[in-house]
Design a protein around this motif. Structure first.
Motif, short mmCIF file in Angstrom:
data_model
loop_
_atom_site.label_atom_id
_atom_site.label_comp_id
_atom_site.label_asym_id
_atom_site.label_seq_id
_atom_site.Cartn_x
_atom_site.Cartn_y
_atom_site.Cartn_z
N SER A 109 0.81 -1.26 -0.04
CA SER A 109 -0.23 0.06 0.07
C SER A 109 0.76 1.40 -0.16
O SER A 109 0.67 2.27 -0.56
N MET A 110 1.89 1.31 0.72
CA MET A 110 3.07 2.50 0.98
C MET A 110 3.47 2.73 -0.45
O MET A 110 3.80 3.94 -0.99
N LYS A 111 3.80 1.46 -1.20
CA LYS A 111 4.71 1.50 -2.46
C LYS A 111 3.71 2.13 -3.54
O LYS A 111 4.19 2.95 -4.16
N GLN A 112 2.46 1.61 -3.54
CA GLN A 112 1.31 2.42 -4.44
C GLN A 112 1.24 3.86 -4.05
O GLN A 112 1.04 4.45 -4.97
N SER A 113 1.25 4.16 -2.68
CA SER A 113 1.05 5.52 -2.46
C SER A 113 2.14 6.37 -2.89
O SER A 113 2.14 7.64 -3.32
N ALA A 114 3.39 5.74 -2.65
CA ALA A 114 4.79 6.56 -3.29
C ALA A 114 4.55 6.55 -4.81
O ALA A 114 5.01 7.71 -5.47
N ALA A 115 4.19 5.66 -5.73
CA ALA A 115 3.96 5.98 -6.75
C ALA A 115 2.88 6.80 -7.30
O ALA A 115 3.26 7.51 -8.13
N GLU A 116 1.92 7.06 -6.41
CA GLU A 116 0.85 8.00 -6.79
C GLU A 116 1.25 9.37 -6.59
O GLU A 116 0.99 10.11 -7.25
N PHE A 117 2.18 9.41 -5.52
CA PHE A 117 2.91 10.63 -5.20
C PHE A 117 3.96 11.12 -6.41
O PHE A 117 3.87 12.20 -6.94
N LEU A 118 4.55 10.20 -6.94
CA LEU A 118 5.56 10.43 -8.13
C LEU A 118 4.80 10.73 -9.29
O LEU A 118 5.16 11.60 -10.10
N HIS A 119 3.50 10.23 -9.36
CA HIS A 119 2.51 10.30 -10.62
C HIS A 119 2.01 11.75 -10.69
O HIS A 119 2.19 12.35 -11.67
N VAL A 120 1.32 12.00 -9.58
CA VAL A 120 0.41 13.23 -9.62
C VAL A 120 0.49 14.06 -8.68
O VAL A 120 0.13 15.52 -8.82
N SER A 121 1.65 13.92 -7.65
CA SER A 121 1.62 14.83 -6.71
C SER A 121 2.93 15.70 -6.58
O SER A 121 3.16 16.94 -5.77
N LEU A 122 3.78 15.36 -7.24
CA LEU A 122 5.20 16.16 -7.51
C LEU A 122 4.89 17.59 -7.72
O LEU A 122 4.31 18.02 -8.69
N ASP A 123 5.61 18.50 -7.00
CA ASP A 123 5.45 20.00 -7.16
C ASP A 123 6.86 20.69 -6.64
O ASP A 123 7.23 20.51 -5.60
N ASP A 124 7.56 21.11 -7.76
CA ASP A 124 8.89 21.62 -7.36
C ASP A 124 8.83 22.95 -6.40
O ASP A 124 9.87 23.59 -5.88
N ALA A 130 14.63 10.44 -1.67
CA ALA A 130 14.45 9.50 -0.31
C ALA A 130 13.29 8.67 -0.70
O ALA A 130 13.18 7.59 -0.35
N THR A 131 12.13 9.13 -1.29
CA THR A 131 10.90 8.23 -1.81
C THR A 131 11.45 7.23 -2.49
O THR A 131 11.09 6.25 -2.10
N ILE A 132 12.16 7.32 -3.48
CA ILE A 132 12.64 6.51 -4.44
C ILE A 132 13.58 5.40 -3.82
O ILE A 132 13.63 4.16 -4.15
N ASP A 133 14.41 5.92 -2.68
CA ASP A 133 15.46 5.14 -2.23
C ASP A 133 14.53 3.99 -1.28
O ASP A 133 14.91 2.76 -1.10
N VAL A 134 13.56 4.52 -0.71
CA VAL A 134 12.88 3.43 0.13
C VAL A 134 11.74 2.54 -0.66
O VAL A 134 11.64 1.43 -0.40
N PHE A 135 11.19 3.23 -1.82
CA PHE A 135 10.27 2.76 -2.68
C PHE A 135 10.76 2.42 -4.07
O PHE A 135 10.12 3.22 -4.95
N ALA A 136 11.88 1.66 -4.28
CA ALA A 136 12.49 1.74 -5.61
C ALA A 136 11.60 1.30 -6.82
O ALA A 136 11.71 1.92 -7.88
N GLU A 137 10.72 0.28 -6.20
CA GLU A 137 9.76 -0.25 -7.41
C GLU A 137 8.82 0.94 -7.82
O GLU A 137 8.03 0.62 -8.82
N SER A 138 8.35 1.98 -7.05
CA SER A 138 7.42 2.91 -7.53
C SER A 138 7.65 3.51 -8.82
O SER A 138 6.98 3.83 -9.50
N LEU A 139 8.99 3.51 -9.28
CA LEU A 139 9.40 4.44 -10.49
C LEU A 139 9.11 3.42 -11.64
O LEU A 139 9.04 4.13 -12.83
#
Length: 381
Positions: A42-57, A67-76
């Motif tokens: 579930s956390m991995k999916q949440s990380a992927a969702e964050f990378l998909h739609v929530s990123l904001d510079d 740090a997110t990618i380091d913990v949930f590498a598969e999310s990429l």
């Protein structure tokens, strides 16, 4: 007694595990492992969702994303409902596009998209370099392209292989287009539009895109006046701009890119490239390029000499018979026109008339030769 925070709870679970935890055969251990597995997924999916739609510079830093990618590498590598991975989503939004270089670096290390995908930049159905032409923030996207080039994710041959000059020849992409044209100026000549026409003949040109391509052409090919008189299907780019934008708007842009008073051979090229309508082009341009009418081009010819040679090459004036409407063409020719060589063919006018095949008129050849006494005198010296 207050509840433990999530961080405290995780720390306690880690300590418990280090001390041996539950017996591996214990049902409680299996149950907790299953729950933990679901939680991690579930956390991995949440990380992927964050990378998909929530990123904001403006809210997130590169350190946060890494740090997110380091913990949930598969999310990429997780695809959204449209079949798109995070780096491709990031390239489609102005708020997240700045993270594309970082995600490409991390994706390459993790094998995202396979060996040839450059960390997910290129997949069977997605090309991030092309997608970068759809974002309105020109300066930010230009910076991303420059970073990808510095990291060797973006290569010079990509400009031609992916038709990037064509894709970036659109309103709001001036900085990106300029950057690509400066990196590979030759692509200004070789790139084409969807219809096969050269970029400067783009049938969908706007005021901004015409200025972009002409400005780049002048910067890198000033001797060719930015390809303003490049012909395609019998029409010059100048004519195309007049037709697509209107003469007034086209002339205004031309004057910005080719400033009057700087001795550019614009009238000479107009006469040379479009003899069938040279007076129309010259008249339109003469209003703004008056000084250029009295200059010579790189071959040392005046505008009238260039025009004379161009009309001879066209061939439909090569008759001196009184019944031909073009007979006055030769009668009105000046000595400097008749005595000057055409640099394109290397021939004098009488030679051009003689070499015109079935259109050749011996009276015209004889007339032009007699009007060239220097050449006749040279034969007897």
């Amino acid at each position: 007694m207050p509840f433990s925070s999530i961080d405290d709870q995780i720390a306690k679970l880690q300590q418990f595990n280090n001390k041996g935890g539950f017996d591996r055969d214990d049902k409680t251990s299996a149950k907790i492992s299953a729950i933990a597995g679901k939680a991690i997924e579930s956390m991995k999916q949440s990380a992927a969702e964050f990378l998909h739609v929530s990123l904001d510079d403006e809210k997130h830093s590169e350190e946060h994303v890494k740090a997110t990618i380091d913990v949930f590498a598969e999310s990429l590598s997780i695809k959204d409902k449209h079949g798109v991975i995070p780096i491709q989503c990031a390239a489609g939004r102005s708020e997240s596009v700045a993270f594309v270089p970082l995600m490409a670096q991390e994706g390459l290390l993790l094998g995202v998209g396979g060996e040839e995908s450059r960390g997910g930049l290129l997949t069977a159905d997605k090309n991030v370099f092309v997608d970068l032409s759809y974002i309105e923030d020109d300066e930010k996207c230009k910076k991303v392209l420059e970073q990808l080039r510095e990291l060797d994710f973006f290569q010079k041959e990509d400009i031609r292989n992916f038709d990037l000059l064509y894709h970036f020849l659109c309103d709001g992409c001036a900085q990106r287009f300029e950057m690509l044209a400066a990196w590979d100026p030759q692509s200004l000549m070789t790139s084409t539009c969807n219809g096969g026409e050269p970029l400067i003949h783009d049938a969908d040109m706007t005021e901004e895109t015409f200025e972009m391509i002409l400005k780049a052409g002048m910067r890198h090919f000033p001797e060719r006046l930015g390809f303003l008189f490049r012909t395609y299907k019998g029409k010059t780019a100048c004519e195309t701009a007049f037709y697509e934008l209107g003469a007034e708007i086209a002339i205004r842009i031309i004057c910005r890119c080719i400033p009057p008073g700087e001795n550019h051979p614009i009238l000479h090229m107009a006469a040379d490239s479009a003899p069938h309508m040279h007076m129309h082009l010259e008249d339109m341009l003469m209003k703004h390029y008056r000084e250029e009418a009295y200059t010579k081009d790189a071959t040392g010819r005046t505008v009238s000499q260039v025009r004379f040679h161009a009309q001879l090459r066209q061939g439909d004036t090569l008759s001196l018979t009184s019944a031909n409407a073009n007979a006055s063409f030769f009668r009105k020719a000046t000595d400097d026109q008749i005595e000057s060589k055409d640099p394109r063919s290397g021939l004098y006018p009488f030679m051009m008339a003689a070499a015109s095949g079935q259109k050749s008129d011996l009276d015209a050849v004889n007339y032009l030769l007699r009007r060239c006494p220097k050449l006749l005198a040279a034969q007897y010296e």
